[in-house]
Design a protein around this motif. Structure first.
Motif, PDB file in Angstrom:
ATOM      1  N   ASP A 224       7.153 115.381  77.817  1.00 50.57           N
ATOM      2  CA  ASP A 224       6.994 113.537  77.765  1.00 50.57           C
ATOM      3  C   ASP A 224       5.268 113.898  78.158  1.00 50.57           C
ATOM      4  N   LYS A 225       4.636 114.844  79.072  1.00 48.11           N
ATOM      5  CA  LYS A 225       3.297 113.977  78.661  1.00 48.11           C
ATOM      6  C   LYS A 225       2.614 114.304  77.922  1.00 48.11           C
ATOM      7  N   ALA A 226       2.723 115.234  76.597  1.00 44.68           N
ATOM      8  CA  ALA A 226       1.887 115.608  75.641  1.00 44.68           C
ATOM      9  C   ALA A 226       2.739 114.847  74.482  1.00 44.68           C
ATOM     10  N   ILE A 227       3.873 114.480  74.340  1.00 45.74           N
ATOM     11  CA  ILE A 227       3.688 112.373  73.844  1.00 45.74           C
ATOM     12  C   ILE A 227       3.055 111.956  73.964  1.00 45.74           C
ATOM     13  N   HIS A 228       3.380 111.531  75.308  1.00 43.26           N
ATOM     14  CA  HIS A 228       2.516 109.936  75.859  1.00 43.26           C
ATOM     15  C   HIS A 228       0.866 110.343  74.966  1.00 43.26           C
ATOM     16  N   GLU A 229       0.434 111.790  75.202  1.00 40.12           N
ATOM     17  CA  GLU A 229      -0.928 111.214  74.807  1.00 40.12           C
ATOM     18  C   GLU A 229      -1.279 111.893  72.764  1.00 40.12           C
ATOM     19  N   LEU A 230      -0.416 111.853  72.512  1.00 39.62           N
ATOM     20  CA  LEU A 230       0.250 112.551  71.057  1.00 39.62           C
ATOM     21  C   LEU A 230       0.142 110.361  70.857  1.00 39.62           C
ATOM     22  N   ALA A 231       0.441 109.864  71.099  1.00 37.44           N
ATOM     23  CA  ALA A 231       1.083 108.913  70.618  1.00 37.44           C
ATOM     24  C   ALA A 231      -0.252 107.864  70.788  1.00 37.44           C
ATOM     25  N   ASN A 235      -2.514 106.154  68.597  1.00 34.06           N
ATOM     26  CA  ASN A 235      -2.057 104.096  68.387  1.00 34.06           C
ATOM     27  C   ASN A 235      -1.014 103.780  68.288  1.00 34.06           C
ATOM     28  N   LEU A 236       0.135 105.269  68.949  1.00 38.19           N
ATOM     29  CA  LEU A 236       1.339 104.481  68.182  1.00 38.19           C
ATOM     30  C   LEU A 236       2.156 104.441  69.243  1.00 38.19           C
ATOM     31  N   GLU A 237       3.897 103.343  69.089  1.00 36.68           N
ATOM     32  CA  GLU A 237       4.506 103.408  70.042  1.00 36.68           C
ATOM     33  C   GLU A 237       6.053 104.775  69.878  1.00 36.68           C
ATOM     34  N   ILE A 238       6.189 105.652  70.829  1.00 33.55           N
ATOM     35  CA  ILE A 238       6.821 106.022  71.420  1.00 33.55           C
ATOM     36  C   ILE A 238       8.065 105.391  70.894  1.00 33.55           C
ATOM     37  N   ILE A 239       9.529 106.102  69.945  1.00 32.77           N
ATOM     38  CA  ILE A 239      10.670 105.888  69.440  1.00 32.77           C
ATOM     39  C   ILE A 239      11.804 107.391  69.620  1.00 32.77           C
ATOM     40  N   ASN A 240      12.549 107.084  71.020  1.00 31.40           N
ATOM     41  CA  ASN A 240      13.053 108.049  71.044  1.00 31.40           C
ATOM     42  C   ASN A 240      14.499 108.420  70.124  1.00 31.40           C
ATOM     43  N   VAL A 241      15.388 109.205  69.808  1.00 34.10           N
ATOM     44  CA  VAL A 241      15.888 108.806  69.242  1.00 34.10           C
ATOM     45  C   VAL A 241      17.647 109.386  69.588  1.00 34.10           C
ATOM     46  N   CYS A 242      18.576 108.904  69.832  1.00 33.06           N
ATOM     47  CA  CYS A 242      19.233 109.744  71.190  1.00 33.06           C
ATOM     48  C   CYS A 242      20.674 110.218  70.543  1.00 33.06           C
ATOM     49  N   LEU A 243      22.232 110.946  71.176  1.00 40.37           N
ATOM     50  CA  LEU A 243      22.825 111.115  70.073  1.00 40.37           C
ATOM     51  C   LEU A 243      23.983 110.900  71.399  1.00 40.37           C
ATOM     52  N   PRO A 244      25.070 109.997  71.168  1.00 42.61           N
ATOM     53  CA  PRO A 244      26.065 109.618  71.480  1.00 42.61           C
ATOM     54  C   PRO A 244      26.503 110.220  73.569  1.00 42.61           C
ATOM     55  N   HIS A 245      26.533 111.395  73.274  1.00 40.24           N
ATOM     56  CA  HIS A 245      27.258 112.198  74.105  1.00 40.24           C
ATOM     57  C   HIS A 245      25.537 112.657  75.111  1.00 40.24           C
ATOM     58  N   TYR A 246      24.147 111.972  75.095  1.00 40.65           N
ATOM     59  CA  TYR A 246      23.117 112.555  75.564  1.00 40.65           C
ATOM     60  C   TYR A 246      22.192 110.953  76.571  1.00 40.65           C
ATOM     61  N   ASN A 247      21.954 110.477  77.717  1.00 35.49           N
ATOM     62  CA  ASN A 247      21.234 109.391  78.421  1.00 35.49           C
ATOM     63  C   ASN A 247      20.010 109.341  77.188  1.00 35.49           C
ATOM     64  N   ASP A 248      19.505 108.378  77.999  1.00 34.08           N
ATOM     65  CA  ASP A 248      18.204 107.755  77.168  1.00 34.08           C
ATOM     66  C   ASP A 248      17.686 108.791  77.971  1.00 34.08           C
ATOM     67  N   TYR A 249      16.067 108.697  77.546  1.00 34.86           N
ATOM     68  CA  TYR A 249      14.842 109.281  78.783  1.00 34.86           C
ATOM     69  C   TYR A 249      14.112 107.875  78.786  1.00 34.86           C
ATOM     70  N   PRO A 250      13.599 107.825  80.435  1.00 40.74           N
ATOM     71  CA  PRO A 250      13.249 106.813  81.058  1.00 40.74           C
ATOM     72  C   PRO A 250      11.975 106.578  80.495  1.00 40.74           C
ATOM     73  N   GLY A 251      11.556 104.512  80.153  1.00 43.23           N
ATOM     74  CA  GLY A 251       9.609 104.578  79.734  1.00 43.23           C
ATOM     75  C   GLY A 251       9.665 104.822  78.510  1.00 43.23           C
ATOM     76  N   ILE A 252      10.447 104.685  77.775  1.00 47.11           N
ATOM     77  CA  ILE A 252      10.258 105.216  76.290  1.00 47.11           C
ATOM     78  C   ILE A 252      11.311 104.195  75.454  1.00 47.11           C
ATOM     79  N   LEU A 253      10.946 103.548  74.543  1.00 42.74           N
ATOM     80  CA  LEU A 253      12.193 103.077  73.044  1.00 42.74           C
ATOM     81  C   LEU A 253      12.917 104.073  72.893  1.00 42.74           C
ATOM     82  N   ASN A 254      14.340 104.312  73.338  1.00 37.59           N
ATOM     83  CA  ASN A 254      15.454 104.381  72.977  1.00 37.59           C
ATOM     84  C   ASN A 254      16.194 103.898  71.993  1.00 37.59           C
TER      85      ASN A 254
END
Length: 360
Positions: A224-231, A235-254
């Protein structure tokens, strides 16, 4: 000539679905009469669980995650329709002696020979002796696992007419076990050109510029920390792509999508962060700046990173994965002129192996 393909397609995983499509298309370019054996290694119990979730989605039962995951699973099912499949369907086992008029059967790729995941069907135990058996890039995934293969496994392996593996360690292991020559070939997704993948990708609404994350396993794998620092750095927004059997990660666009939308997301991302083998492969196919992280397992000593060692071999890419507890990531430049040249040579060898195996 009629050719059957036995590979992993079930499980609602982007890499699984896309490699199945790739091996089908690659062989189809050589011979038109190609059929995928309609097989799932998952038990009836797992199927019942999926049906229950599907019913919840269809009835719009107020459990939002079920509805969303049902819709996402439908996208995987639609994508699977791009493959010609046998009318006979099998689950976990295929009856001894079954054949649909095949002259040759190709099994692979994905981790169908991983000792923790394999079934006898993936070793073609059902196929009659007169059918030529070809292994294309099956992955063992693990190192130091020779003791996990049974005498029955060894007997079935020795019946293959042509043997190959996706990883160099796997080739050495299979050669030592069988006494046969085992060829190292690329993952099927690398047999197709970038333009082939662009043709089937499907657009999805995204921010103009974004950092894409794709992580397998539990949330502890997500840096989490490293990705937010990189974004923030770019100056990038963060998108996380999920598989059906995984939960969303909090605080970002899933985003929950199918294989074709997944291709679009990688193709149009500015940066990719992943611990996935196929997430890395498609980052390379689309010549993207990407970072590879370790994937931590609950099983002591379980490590599948040999897959990355082979993938990155002879390229400037490091084979050492980043840890998920980093506060920030190093600046990185990827020389794709060299990488594309290495991949092209490996691709040409792999296509040659496939041609010789089929026309032998």
């Amino acid at each position: 000539m009629k050719i059957g393909i036995l590979t992993r397609r079930d499980g609602y995983n982007f890499g699984t679905s896309l490699q199945a499509y790739a091996i089908y298309r690659a062989i189809k370019r050589l011979e038109n009469n190609v059929i995928v054996i309609n097989y799932s290694e998952y038990s009836l119990k797992a199927k019942i669980k999926y049906i229950a979730l599907s019913v919840m989605g269809k009835l719009h039962i107020p459990y939002n995650k079920s509805n969303i995951r049902y819709i996402q699973r439908k996208l995987f099912i639609e994508f699977d329709k791009l493959l010609d499949k046998t009318s006979s369907q099998f689950r976990y086992k295929i009856p001894d002696g079954w054949n649909d008029g095949f002259d040759k059967i190709v099994c692979g790729s994905d981790q169908i020979w991983n000792p923790a995941q394999k079934t006898d069907a993936f070793l073609l135990n059902f196929a009659p002796d007169y059918v030529s058996k070809i292994a294309y890039a099956p992955s063992i995934g693990l190192t130091d696992c020779i003791d996990k293969f049974t005498s029955n496994d060894l007997s079935l392996l020795k019946k293959f007419n042509h043997l190959s593996c996706r990883e160099s360690n796997g080739c050495k292991l299979l050669s030592s076990m069988t006494g046969m020559n085992c060829h190292e070939v690329v993952d099927p997704t690398l047999l197709l050109d970038c333009s082939d993948w662009i043709k089937i990708e499907k657009p999805i609404d995204t921010p103009k510029s974004y950092l894409l994350t794709y992580f397998l396993g539990e949330s502890k794998n997500y840096p989490d920390k490293a990705i937010h620092e990189l974004a923030q750095r770019y100056n990038l927004e963060i998108i996380n792509v999920c598989l059906p059997h995984y939960n969303d990660y909090p605080g970002i666009l899933n985003m929950r999508c199918g294989p074709q939308e997944f291709l679009y997301l990688i193709h149009n991302a500015s940066i990719i962060c992943t611990n996935s083998y196929h997430g890395s492969v498609f980052s390379m196919i689309f010549n993207k700046l990407f970072y590879v992280f370790e994937r931590r397992y609950n099983i002591s000593g379980y490590n599948e990173h040999s897959r990355f060692d082979t993938l990155f071999a002879s390229t400037p890419l490091t084979t050492v994965p980043l840890t998920s507890n980093l506060d920030e990531l190093p600046y990185q430049h990827i020389d794709y002129a060299m990488i594309n040249e290495v991949i092209q040579k490996k691709k040409e060898f792999s296509i040659s192996y496939l041609q010789k195996s089929i026309y032998d």
